[in-house]
Design a protein around this motif. Structure first.
Motif, PDB file in Angstrom:
ATOM      1  N   CYS A  87      -2.431   5.678   1.640  1.00  0.00           N
ATOM      2  CA  CYS A  87      -2.897   4.342   1.289  1.00  0.00           C
ATOM      3  C   CYS A  87      -3.547   3.690   2.504  1.00  0.00           C
ATOM      4  N   CYS A 101      -1.204   0.218   3.360  1.00  0.00           N
ATOM      5  CA  CYS A 101       0.161   0.237   3.900  1.00  0.00           C
ATOM      6  C   CYS A 101       0.537   1.579   4.522  1.00  0.00           C
ATOM      7  N   SER A 133       1.440   4.361   3.153  1.00  0.00           N
ATOM      8  CA  SER A 133       2.353   5.260   2.446  1.00  0.00           C
ATOM      9  C   SER A 133       1.552   6.349   1.734  1.00  0.00           C
ATOM     10  N   CYS A 188      -1.147   2.367  -5.390  1.00  0.00           N
ATOM     11  CA  CYS A 188      -0.095   2.637  -4.421  1.00  0.00           C
ATOM     12  C   CYS A 188       1.243   2.127  -4.955  1.00  0.00           C
ATOM     13  N   CYS A 208       2.341  -0.935  -2.320  1.00  0.00           N
ATOM     14  CA  CYS A 208       1.629  -2.215  -2.197  1.00  0.00           C
ATOM     15  C   CYS A 208       0.639  -2.476  -3.323  1.00  0.00           C
ATOM     16  N   GLU A 242      -2.163  -1.167  -3.984  1.00  0.00           N
ATOM     17  CA  GLU A 242      -3.580  -0.988  -3.643  1.00  0.00           C
ATOM     18  C   GLU A 242      -4.159   0.117  -4.528  1.00  0.00           C
TER      19      GLU A 242
HETATM   20 ZN   LIG Z   1      -0.086   0.920  -0.106  1.00  0.00          ZN
END
Ligand SMILES: [Zn+2]
Length: 68
Positions: A23, A26, A28, A42, A45, A47
């Protein structure tokens, strides 16, 4: 008299793979199907990470690894 019969061969869709995508927001990581047919977001977050295009999905994050 000439006949011009062109037989078009349509190859099956390129082999599907899975991407490990990071991502951009963030950081991850998440596994995404290369031909995802729905938007992938995501898990941390929310996204947008991948968007379906009718063929190969558009990936917005960074592809860390490809699983074949
Ligand atoms: Zn994220």
């Amino acid at each position: 008299m000439t006949r011009d019969n062109k037989i078009k061969k349509y190859l099956p869709q390129a082999k599907s793979v899975f991407y490990l995508v990071q991502c951009p927001k963030c950081g991850s990581r998440q596994v995404i199907f290369s031909h995802a047919t729905i938007e992938v977001r995501c898990l941390s977050c929310n996204e947008l990470l991948a968007k379906p295009t009718g063929g190969k999905a558009k990936i917005y994050g960074q592809i860390i690894e490809v699983y074949k």
